[in-house]
Write an enzyme that holds these catalytic residues in place. Structure first.
Site, PDB file in Angstrom:
ATOM      1  N   ARG A   1      56.073  26.525  46.224  1.00 23.38           N
ATOM      2  CA  ARG A   1      56.300  28.189  47.027  1.00 23.38           C
ATOM      3  C   ARG A   1      55.003  28.704  47.154  1.00 23.38           C
ATOM      4  NH1 ARG A   1      58.938  32.356  45.622  1.00 23.38           N
ATOM      5  NH2 ARG A   1      57.925  33.809  45.330  1.00 23.38           N
ATOM      6  N   SER A 138      42.109  29.203  41.507  1.00 21.93           N
ATOM      7  CA  SER A 138      43.446  29.558  40.902  1.00 21.93           C
ATOM      8  C   SER A 138      43.386  31.340  40.779  1.00 21.93           C
ATOM      9  CB  SER A 138      43.573  29.392  38.965  1.00 21.93           C
ATOM     10  OG  SER A 138      42.111  30.432  38.505  1.00 21.93           O
ATOM     11  N   CYS A 139      43.905  31.284  40.887  1.00 20.10           N
ATOM     12  CA  CYS A 139      44.701  32.988  40.589  1.00 20.10           C
ATOM     13  C   CYS A 139      43.549  33.969  40.348  1.00 20.10           C
ATOM     14  CB  CYS A 139      45.915  33.254  40.880  1.00 20.10           C
ATOM     15  SG  CYS A 139      47.387  32.943  39.467  1.00 20.10           S
ATOM     16  N   THR A 140      44.145  33.500  39.197  1.00 23.66           N
ATOM     17  CA  THR A 140      42.988  34.317  37.629  1.00 23.66           C
ATOM     18  C   THR A 140      41.364  33.814  37.854  1.00 23.66           C
ATOM     19  OG1 THR A 140      45.033  33.213  36.480  1.00 23.66           O
ATOM     20  CG2 THR A 140      42.988  34.213  34.860  1.00 23.66           C
ATOM     21  N   THR A 169      55.434  31.491  35.272  1.00 27.59           N
ATOM     22  CA  THR A 169      54.946  30.277  36.757  1.00 27.59           C
ATOM     23  C   THR A 169      56.212  29.267  36.863  1.00 27.59           C
ATOM     24  OG1 THR A 169      53.704  28.675  35.848  1.00 27.59           O
ATOM     25  CG2 THR A 169      52.927  30.778  36.932  1.00 27.59           C
ATOM     26  N   THR A 198      43.802  28.195  29.707  1.00 27.39           N
ATOM     27  CA  THR A 198      43.395  28.946  31.086  1.00 27.39           C
ATOM     28  C   THR A 198      41.949  28.108  31.301  1.00 27.39           C
ATOM     29  OG1 THR A 198      43.074  29.885  32.662  1.00 27.39           O
ATOM     30  CG2 THR A 198      42.887  30.934  30.796  1.00 27.39           C
ATOM     31  N   GLY A 199      41.567  27.501  31.764  1.00 28.23           N
ATOM     32  CA  GLY A 199      40.059  26.861  32.613  1.00 28.23           C
ATOM     33  C   GLY A 199      39.812  28.267  33.725  1.00 28.23           C
ATOM     34  N   ARG A 221      51.757  33.685  28.871  1.00 30.13           N
ATOM     35  CA  ARG A 221      52.426  33.580  29.493  1.00 30.13           C
ATOM     36  C   ARG A 221      53.604  34.643  28.817  1.00 30.13           C
ATOM     37  NH1 ARG A 221      52.319  30.059  33.291  1.00 30.13           N
ATOM     38  NH2 ARG A 221      50.194  28.969  33.505  1.00 30.13           N
ATOM     39  N   ASN A 303      49.630  36.759  40.899  1.00 28.12           N
ATOM     40  CA  ASN A 303      48.999  35.803  41.289  1.00 28.12           C
ATOM     41  C   ASN A 303      49.798  34.877  42.046  1.00 28.12           C
ATOM     42  OD1 ASN A 303      51.076  36.546  38.175  1.00 28.12           O
ATOM     43  ND2 ASN A 303      51.547  34.770  39.358  1.00 28.12           N
TER      44      ASN A 303
END
Length: 304
Positions: A1, A138-140, A169, A198-199, A221, A303
């Site tokens: 994706r 990452s996106c975050t 996701t 989350t890292g 989430r 995201n």
């Protein structure tokens, strides 16, 4: 994706995409998945399968179907830069296998345990031309790091906690199912708000060394298809009113971080940021300040 969305973005920016690799679907299925997207809508250009090629807006794209990146003959298609977006080959050793097929550089579209990590607007100046494999984080992290940089540069972050309220996701389950050691991650995505690890906050310490060890965080989430939001709560070394903080963020958004960090003071909600290309959009009306050294800041991001 992620690969399909990278292809859409590359076409929008006028980049020349010469090859793609997907070992799981044929080119006709690629056409279908690229043309129709439940979240971002139908592709506005043309896409067809022709002679084994994926043809987008009249441009032929070579299609490979290799499980092992080392077997992809990128050179034969003229590919120089590869986006590794499987989420599987995320170390230097694994991502470097793309180089065997003739690629010159590899960009990992995820955090990496050992590859140099770069966030636009934050630490790109540390990039060296001899680096062959890099991570775009990452996106975050891409949402959090530009905001954290502005706050730390102007007011000094003593310590902070981050929460991302994150859209569903592909790795989540449609209904309850087994999920290795992370039992909660296996619960039905559409039915639950799921606390998760989350890292992203710790990763900020890699791209902003001054913040190493000063930030950590978690995720919730939630059952939405796309767009997430970061809640950054920090203790400041230099006292400032919320208005002063907003002014500095807006200054950065209109200046050195233009196009990367956005700023809004409108009454926005998550769907207002669907397909927004900023890494991070600061929500001036959503943040709150307890006192001049303790503040909660909110920033949105698509995201995907």
């Amino acid at each position: 994706r992620i690969g399909r969305l990278v292809l859409r973005a590359a076409i929008d920016k006028g980049a020349s995409v010469v090859a793609v690799n997907d070992p799981f679907i044929d080119v006709n299925y690629m056409v279908y998945l690229f043309k129709f997207d439940s979240t971002h809508g139908r592709f506005k250009g043309t896409v067809v399968a022709e002679g084994g090629f994926l043809v987008v807006n009249g441009q032929k794209i070579t299609v490979f179907s290799e499980r092992d990146p080392a077997n992809i003959n990128w050179a034969s298609a003229g590919a120089e830069y590869v986006v590794e977006s499987t989420g599987v080959f995320t170390t230097i050793e694994k991502a470097s296998t793309h180089l065997k097929g003739g690629a010159k550089k590899v960009v990992i579209s995820a955090p990496s345990a050992d590859a140099p990590m770069f966030v636009c607007g934050v630490n790109l100046d540390a990039y060296k031309p001899d680096m062959k494999v890099v991570s775009n984080a990452s996106c975050t992290t891409n949402c959090l790091a530009p905001l954290a940089k502005v706050i730390n540069d102007n007011f000094e972050i003593v310590e902070g906690l981050m929460t991302t309220v994150h859209a569903t996701t592909a790795t989540q389950k449609t209904v309850d199912g087994p999920s290795g050691k992370l039992w909660r991650d296996g619960r039905g995505a559409a039915q639950n708000i799921i606390p998760a690890a989350t890292g992203a906050a710790k990763a900020v310490g890699k791209v902003i060394p001054a913040l190493n060890g000063k930030l950590t965080g978690m995720a919730f989430r939630v059952p939405t298809p796309n767009v997430s939001v970061v809640d950054l709560t920090v203790r400041l070394g230099k006292g400032a009113s919320y208005d002063e903080i907003k002014a500095k963020v807006q200054e950065a958004a209109n200046g050195p971080l233009k196009g990367i960090l956005g700023y809004t003071d409108e009454e926005v909600v998550s769907t207002d940021f669907l397909s927004d290309t900023h890494s991070s959009v600061f929500d001036a009306k959503a943040g709150i300040s307890l006192n001049d050294k303790f503040v909660k800041l909110i920033s949105w991001y698509d995201n995907e």
